[in-house]
Scaffold this active site. Structure first.
Site, PDB file in Angstrom:
ATOM      1  N   ASP A  88       2.476 -20.934  -4.745  1.00 40.26           N
ATOM      2  CA  ASP A  88       3.219 -21.917  -3.969  1.00 40.26           C
ATOM      3  C   ASP A  88       3.484 -23.181  -4.797  1.00 40.26           C
ATOM      4  O   ASP A  88       2.585 -23.667  -5.498  1.00 40.26           O
ATOM      5  CB  ASP A  88       2.369 -22.277  -2.739  1.00 40.26           C
ATOM      6  N   GLU A 144       6.875 -19.772  -7.046  1.00 45.74           N
ATOM      7  CA  GLU A 144       7.824 -20.413  -6.147  1.00 45.74           C
ATOM      8  C   GLU A 144       8.193 -21.757  -6.764  1.00 45.74           C
ATOM      9  O   GLU A 144       7.405 -22.701  -6.753  1.00 45.74           O
ATOM     10  CB  GLU A 144       7.215 -20.644  -4.758  1.00 45.74           C
TER      11      GLU A 144
END
Ligand code: NOJ
Length: 556
Positions: A204, A246
């Site tokens: 993330d 990401e």
């Protein structure tokens, strides 16, 4: 014939699901890990290679679980570590891998590290687990990411008597990677899940780990250095583990994460935006340029290709894609503007496309045939709807529709206990749009996905072949060839193969000539139904209906 065991994730199809909304095994209204395990046969039948679970860790859930209070255990709503083990074991038996979400950048304010930092004296390692300042003026060039919810990247804390940095929500303080103890702790987290048997990590918010004055605080050299450490740590386990970044940035900026000693794959969110823009204006040129550029930056199958996910459809502030691309999308999809949140459109795929299955299948046919890792968001295989009006990004996170049973078969709990309401809006009602019904209808969207993914399995060129653009005589038609050499992966011999893909991005039919001179005289067979076309030639003619596409297998 090259004999290489390719990494498991090469060209794999990833199914993203939200554990709380997928299937509730214990009937308390909240999806859980046991519920996912029960549904593995469905996912195997669908034909995906891996499942990606959004965060499963203990959390006050103020950001869908991306606000974590303990990185090495499981939120009690979802089960416990035994359930994780069982899910991994069963997923492997069903031939699938499991990717966990690893949130490196921040924790919840309720994480013990943050609570300890508040009380620790300034200048101690404990305090410096997070990024503190006496004023809120630091890193002024770093944009506020969640601008609908936050006005600043800094928040005052009375106990600490200082401001702390939070690139996301104010209850998600950024960890301070300049503190070696933070790096060590996070690497221990990685070790923990590697020992547990995780097959990969979706990392993330990777760009934001380090900060520097005078920069956007994205992708700094120190961040890359830490990611290389992370890669080395994963490699030292001797296991084949996917590291998927990401980074919501243009490919020029996300390509460095894919250096050979860094991460394996990264999402190409710019491509996602271009796919929607191409369908909105029926033109293939910008999409073709975007694809070509991504391959120039990082050739091969290392870009992960999502259409939608659990967030808003990210279009950005003019940084990810040019403003005209954003305008094309907003003008092309009725109602899109009203659903703007933060930096994008807060809608699921099917309602954004106004329930029209044709652009929906076209977009999937593209991600399933482009070089990379196609990502399918749970429910999109059904054309599931959303619930506008729910808070934050919850409209896109409602329960999976399994059947006509109450709550769409998601849970046996009474309505008020459900994690989020199942979809009952006109056109998307779970009594019609659900797995059970669609499995019985041969022409359903679900059976279409099953068929496409089955075909893709048989076409190694789509999994790891290279891509060459083919000149098309029509502005709406995108055409490319995917070719692979013969190879053996140690278990089976995979044949050399070329698949030619053509896609009509517009809502009207298109006749086009394609220059297939490299395959002059070769057989052209459409792969889904096996229909034979005329042999390839330099002026090959094809007709594609509105939003139509073909995958042709080139034969001898
Ligand atoms: C990206 C995740 O996809 C999003 O849901 C989350 O809010 C932010 N990172 C912060 O963790």
């Amino acid at each position: 014939m090259p004999n290489v065991k390719p990494p498991w994730w090469e060209g794999c199809v990833i199914y993203q699901l939200m554990p709380r909304s997928f299937h509730d095994a214990d009937g308390n209204g909240i999806g859980d890990l046991a519920g996912i395990t029960q549904k593995l046969p469905y996912l195997e039948w669908l034909g995906v290679d891996a499942i990606w679970l959004t965060p499963i860790y203990p959390s006050p859930l103020r950001d869908g679980g991306y606000d974590i209070t303990d990185f090495t255990s499981v939120h009690p709503d979802l089960g416990d570590l035994r359930d994780v083990r069982l899910l991994l074991e069963q997923a492997h038996i069903h031939g699938m891998r499991v990717i966990l979400d690893l949130v490196l950048n921040h924790t919840s304010v309720l994480h013990p590290w943050f609570q300890r930092a508040l009380w620790a004296p300034k200048g101690t390692s404990e305090r410096d687990f997070y990024v503190w300042r006496d004023d809120d003026q630091g890193y002024a060039d770093a944009p506020v990411l969640f601008r609908h919810f936050e006005a600043s990247n800094w928040e005052w804390n009375e106990v600490a008597g200082q401001f702390y940095l939070h690139r996301f929500l104010r209850h998600q303080p950024d960890l301070n990677y300049a503190n070696p103890a933070v790096q060590e702790e996070m690497l221990k987290v990685v070790d923990f899940w590697l020992d547990m048997g995780a097959d990969g990590f979706r990392l993330d918010a990777v760009p934001f780990l380090f900060e520097a004055e005078g920069s956007r605080c994205e992708g700094l050299p120190e961040t890359h250095a830490f990611l290389r450490r992370l890669r080395a740590r994963v490699e030292s386990s001797g296991r084949d583990v996917l590291l998927l970044a990401e980074a919501i940035q243009p490919v020029d900026e996300s390509a460095p994460y894919l250096a050979n000693d860094e991460l394996h794959a990264a999402f190409d969110f710019g491509l996602t935006a271009h796919l929607f823009a191409a369908v909105a204006n029926g033109r293939s040129d910008a999409l073709r340029d975007c694809l070509t550029h991504a391959q120039e930056m990082v050739p091969g199958c290392r870009w992960a290709l999502p259409l939608r996910n659990h967030d808003e459809l990210w279009l950005g502030d003019g940084h990810l894609v040019p403003d005209e691309v954003v305008e094309t999308i907003l003008n092309g999809f009725p109602g899109a503007r009203e659903h703007w949140l933060n930096w994008g459109i807060n809608r699921r795929l099917a309602p954004l496309l106004n329930g029209d299955a044709r652009p929906n299948t076209l977009l999937h046919a593209l991600i399933y045939s482009l070089p990379g890792l196609p990502c399918l968001y749970y429910g999109d295989e059904l054309g599931m709807g959303d619930w506008p009006g729910l808070r934050d990004r919850d409209p896109n996170r409602t329960p999976m529709a399994w059947s006509r049973a109450p709550n769409g078969g998601f849970s046996s709990a009474p309505d008020p206990l459900l994690v989020l309401p199942p979809i009952t809006s006109p056109g998307f009602d779970y009594r019609v749009v659900n797995v059970e019904v669609q499995q019985q209808l041969s022409g359903s969207l679900l059976n279409w996905h099953h068929r496409m993914l089955t075909s893709r399995r048989l076409l190694p060129a789509l999994r790891y072949g290279d891509m060459v653009m083919i000149e098309s005589g029509h502005p709406s038609v995108l055409c490319y060839a995917r070719s692979c050499q013969e190879r053996s992966d140690g278990e089976e011999n995979l044949p050399a193969m070329t698949v030619i893909v053509a896609a009509n991005l517009s809502g009207t039919g298109a006749s086009t000539r394609l220059d297939l001179s490299p395959w002059q005289g070769h057989r052209m067979r459409e792969t889904l139904w096996g229909c034979e076309f005329a042999p390839a030639s330099p002026e090959w003619f094809a007709y594609l209906h509105a939003y139509g596409f073909f995958w042709w297998l080139v034969g001898e």
